[in-house]
Scaffold this motif. Sequence first.
Motif, short mmCIF file in Angstrom:
data_model
loop_
_atom_site.label_atom_id
_atom_site.label_comp_id
_atom_site.label_asym_id
_atom_site.label_seq_id
_atom_site.Cartn_x
_atom_site.Cartn_y
_atom_site.Cartn_z
N SER A 72 0.84 -1.20 0.00
CA SER A 72 0.00 0.00 0.00
C SER A 72 0.87 1.25 0.00
O SER A 72 2.10 1.16 -0.04
N ASN A 73 0.22 2.38 0.11
CA ASN A 73 0.96 3.64 0.14
C ASN A 73 1.76 3.80 1.43
O ASN A 73 2.56 4.72 1.56
N THR A 74 1.58 2.89 2.40
CA THR A 74 2.34 2.93 3.65
C THR A 74 3.33 1.77 3.77
O THR A 74 3.89 1.55 4.85
N THR A 75 3.55 1.03 2.70
CA THR A 75 4.47 -0.12 2.74
C THR A 75 5.88 0.32 3.14
O THR A 75 6.55 -0.37 3.91
N LEU A 76 6.33 1.43 2.64
CA LEU A 76 7.63 2.00 3.03
C LEU A 76 7.37 3.41 3.54
O LEU A 76 6.51 4.12 3.01
N LYS A 77 8.15 3.79 4.54
CA LYS A 77 7.97 5.11 5.14
C LYS A 77 9.26 5.92 5.06
O LYS A 77 10.35 5.38 5.21
#
Length: 119
Positions: A72-77
């Motif tokens: 998702s758009n939060t897989t990497l931060k």
Amino acid sequence: MLVVLTASGAAHHGSAEYHVDREITVSGTVKEWKWTNPHTWVVLTVPRAAGGGDEWNGEGPPLSWAAARGWSNTTLKPGEQVRVIMYPSRTQARGGLVKRIEPAGRDALDVSRPWLDTR
């Protein structure tokens, strides 16, 4: 003209832009995880021995492929430490096609590309 457009479209979504006969590994800090169509992108800051850092860009899998596997758009931060294995770009000195992302302390994110997996 249709043949030319079809060929260039296939090249864009394939691996022609990359040296798929070799791999590079870069380790750094996630600057940005781009959750965009048609492909995801990871932008890293990779430290230099002399200080400072270089920006690297990795073309990730298609958005639809990634979403189907739970990414998702939060897989990497931003700020996260990762190691990225890529096929190097033919045109960008600090870019590549992502094969695997290894976030520190978490399971690796493998990218399946059937046309390359048999190599």
